[in-house]
Write an enzyme that holds these catalytic residues in place. Structure first.
Site, short mmCIF file in Angstrom:
data_model
loop_
_atom_site.label_atom_id
_atom_site.label_comp_id
_atom_site.label_asym_id
_atom_site.label_seq_id
_atom_site.Cartn_x
_atom_site.Cartn_y
_atom_site.Cartn_z
N LYS A 172 34.82 -18.17 -22.01
CA LYS A 172 35.51 -17.14 -23.11
C LYS A 172 35.75 -15.61 -22.00
CE LYS A 172 35.19 -14.30 -25.63
NZ LYS A 172 35.59 -12.86 -25.68
N GLU A 244 23.51 -11.06 -17.28
CA GLU A 244 24.09 -10.14 -16.89
C GLU A 244 24.09 -8.75 -17.39
OE1 GLU A 244 22.04 -11.15 -13.60
OE2 GLU A 244 21.82 -12.44 -14.39
N CYS A 278 29.05 -2.16 -12.85
CA CYS A 278 27.14 -2.35 -13.26
C CYS A 278 26.54 -2.09 -12.83
CB CYS A 278 27.08 -4.39 -13.35
SG CYS A 278 26.95 -5.16 -12.29
N GLU A 375 24.10 3.71 -20.61
CA GLU A 375 25.14 3.66 -19.55
C GLU A 375 26.07 4.45 -20.18
OE1 GLU A 375 26.83 -0.16 -19.95
OE2 GLU A 375 26.75 -0.52 -16.89
P1 NAD Z 1 30.27 -7.03 -23.24
O1 NAD Z 1 28.91 -7.33 -24.00
O2 NAD Z 1 31.00 -6.12 -25.31
O3 NAD Z 1 31.40 -7.73 -23.80
C1 NAD Z 1 31.57 -9.28 -22.80
C2 NAD Z 1 31.97 -10.45 -23.63
O4 NAD Z 1 30.99 -10.53 -24.57
C3 NAD Z 1 33.08 -9.72 -24.37
O5 NAD Z 1 34.01 -11.77 -23.27
C4 NAD Z 1 32.60 -10.12 -25.84
O6 NAD Z 1 34.39 -10.69 -26.37
C5 NAD Z 1 32.03 -11.01 -25.91
N1 NAD Z 1 31.15 -10.51 -26.88
C6 NAD Z 1 31.10 -9.45 -27.11
N2 NAD Z 1 30.70 -9.31 -28.73
C7 NAD Z 1 29.86 -10.71 -28.53
C8 NAD Z 1 28.70 -11.36 -29.71
N3 NAD Z 1 28.06 -11.09 -30.58
N4 NAD Z 1 28.38 -12.67 -29.30
C9 NAD Z 1 29.51 -12.81 -28.19
N5 NAD Z 1 29.98 -12.92 -27.56
C10 NAD Z 1 30.54 -11.49 -27.86
O7 NAD Z 1 30.53 -6.35 -22.35
P2 NAD Z 1 31.97 -5.36 -21.37
O8 NAD Z 1 32.38 -4.31 -22.20
O9 NAD Z 1 33.26 -6.70 -21.57
O10 NAD Z 1 31.50 -5.37 -20.46
C11 NAD Z 1 31.21 -4.49 -19.67
C12 NAD Z 1 29.50 -4.01 -19.83
O11 NAD Z 1 29.00 -5.54 -18.45
C13 NAD Z 1 28.67 -2.82 -19.10
O12 NAD Z 1 27.57 -2.57 -19.67
C14 NAD Z 1 28.13 -3.83 -17.84
O13 NAD Z 1 27.31 -2.90 -16.86
C15 NAD Z 1 28.43 -4.87 -18.15
N6 NAD Z 1 28.32 -5.88 -16.76
C16 NAD Z 1 26.51 -6.08 -16.09
C17 NAD Z 1 26.98 -6.53 -14.72
C18 NAD Z 1 25.93 -6.93 -14.01
O14 NAD Z 1 25.87 -8.29 -12.95
N7 NAD Z 1 24.79 -6.99 -14.82
C19 NAD Z 1 27.90 -7.25 -14.36
C20 NAD Z 1 29.46 -6.62 -14.81
C21 NAD Z 1 29.11 -6.25 -15.45
#
Ligand code: NAD
Length: 477
Positions: A172, A244, A278, A375
């Protein structure tokens, strides 16, 4: 223009009755992607179909799975330009960075294809006539839920490791980069038996429906808030969770370093990918001795960045992913200013189409401001002045997150203290980025759990079984 189709049970174009989502180019607001939204029922059917395929893929010889992953890497490589263009169109990063992300993803697929068949278990020394060993087995069905900020590299890591270790995957991608996810899934699917990879598209509701299924692992790269919801859902199903998540990485600038060099490191850490990394530098603790010179040099670097569309080869700072995210970034900056911080450059919403936000330096910050503690995920460098390395280290450690940290210091004993004492997964000394290939760390606290990268990710997707064999009746075979 991307018209996305889902892949369910080996069939492209399946489902999507939950409606349609449209992604706009953050550089100009033009529509670039149309993607179907999966219904909860479709997600359930996809999980069921995946379960039915899982046994066959798990029983495929590891070398054969590895060969399929090599072919998948070739297919992704053949699509490099198309994938990089999709990343830039959907989330705005400069094309060269987008290409770098695709190349990193291909490299990861190839590494996992090489490493997976070499990883085995241990043999044990039991009774003389018995055979005892430990062996890794695929966990079964993996839900991989990914973000938009480096969509190809992150997805290739999770998908490559899960697939090559014999799991079937329900993928997804982020609702902000579904076109990129679709292109990637098409490339991977070419090399895999039908049904081994499924693609479901949509927003948080689709992710939530997926996390509620009877799957074996939910691997989520994304925000901390989402990670916590996924962990709660998994508590109800017993799925293993790999998270992550977000960070608020500190940069400590110690006394005795060259302020110009420190500013160059800070600018790289805070402004690369418009701060949407991140492990971006999210807060800076600078020693009072060099604070003025450091901030002046950082402002100069922020002002010198060439802003523009990611498609323009000269661009150094592209737009943010969208205006919703820009509101979040600007909200933190304005709240800090209202609480006494001072914008030294940037900090204003441009009057242009798209989701641009300027490289911003905020001085006179305090450690307790949300801009510092939370963040931001934007091109913002908040600066807190400290009086000692001790104070800097204490502030750097005092965070709900525990992803990574950087220390710039001429002192070996300070460097040693930093890596020993900071409660984070990764510590970098005198360089904000870099690091050896294959590095993997455990994120701490709100930043997640488990290995999301490196050879250790292969272990996360397998379950170890201990086996004890004796001849029947205590005699001979
Ligand atoms: P997000 O968590 O909003 O979305 C990521 C994914 O989760 C999307 O596919 C989204 O549709 C899904 N999602 C959203 N709500 C959900 C729920 N309730 N249940 C299941 N899935 C759900 O994050 P984002 O805005 O896409 O990404 C940015 C974030 O990702 C930042 O916080 C960044 O630090 C983090 N990030 C972390 C790493 C790492 O390795 N630690 C790497 C890249 C990004």
């Amino acid at each position: 223009m991307y018209t996305v189709a889902q892949l369910v049970g080996g069939v492209w174009g399946a489902g999507g009755s939950g409606g349609e989502l449209v992604v706009c180019d953050p550089a100009d607001g033009e529509r670039v992607t149309w993607a179907p939204i999966a219904t909860a029922d479709e997600v359930g059917k996809a999980a069921q179909a995946a379960r039915e395929t899982a046994g066959e893929w798990a029983a495929t010889a590891p070398a054969e799975r590895a060969a399929a992953l090599h072919r998948a890497a070739d297919a992704v490589a053949a699509m490099t330009d198309e994938l990089a263009a999709a990343v830039t169109a959907e989330m705005g990063k400069p094309l060269a960075d987008a290409r770098g992300g695709v190349e990193a993803g291909i490299g990861t697929l190839r590494q996992y294809a090489e490493l997976a068949p070499l990883r085995g278990g241990r043999t044990l020394q039991g009774a003389t006539d018995a055979v005892d060993f430990m062996t890794p087995q695929p966990r079964g069905v993996v839900a991989a839920i990914t973000p938009w900020n480096d969509p190809v590299a992150v997805s290739c890591g999770l998908l490559g490791a899960a697939l090559v270790t014999g799991n079937v995957v329900l993928y997804k991608p982020s609702e902000r980069t579904p076109g990129t996810g679709w292109l990637l899934a098409r490339a991977l699917d070419e090399a895999l038996p039908a049904g081994v990879l499924s693609l479901l598209t949509g927003g948080p509701e689709v992710g939530a429906a997926l996390a509620a299924q009877d799957v074996d692992v939910i691997a989520h790269v994304g925000s901390t808030a989402t990670g916590r919801k996924i962990a709660a859902a998994a508590a109800g199903t017993g799925a293993k969770v790999l998270l992550e998540n977000g960070g608020s990485d500190p940069l400590v600038v110690d006394a005795g370093v060259d302020p110009g060099w420190a500013a160059q490191q800070a600018a790289l850490g805070a402004f690369a990918n418009a701060g949407q990394i991140c492990v971006a530098v999210e807060r800076i603790y600078v020693h009072r001795d060099l604070a003025d010179d450091f901030v002046t040099a950082l402002v100069r670097r922020a002002d010198a960045l060439r802003v523009g569309s990611g498609r323009d080869p000269g661009t150094e700072l592209g737009p943010l992913v969208d205006r919703r995210h820009r509101d979040h970034v600007h909200g933190q900056v304005t709240a800090a200013v209202a609480a006494g911080a001072r914008v030294r450059t940037g900090g204003e919403l441009p009057d242009t189409p798209g989701a641009y936000y300027p490289a911003t330096v905020v001085a006179d910050c305090r450690h307790d401001m949300a801009l510092v503690r939370e963040e931001t995920f934007g091109p913002v460098a908040p600066v807190v002045v400290v009086d000692s390395f001790d104070e800097a280290l204490t502030c750097a450690a005092d965070s709900p997150y525990g992803l990574a940290a950087t220390v710039l210091t001429p002192s070996m004993s300070h460097a040693q203290r930093a890596w020993r004492e900071l409660p984070v997964g990764t510590v970098k000394v005198n360089s904000v980025f870099g690091g050896a290939p294959g590095g993997a760390a455990h994120p701490r606290r709100a930043s997640g759990q488990g290995f999301g990268y490196g050879p250790e990710l292969l272990d996360e997707f397998t379950a170890t079984k201990a086996v004890h064999i004796e001849a029947p009746g205590g005699g001979h075979w």
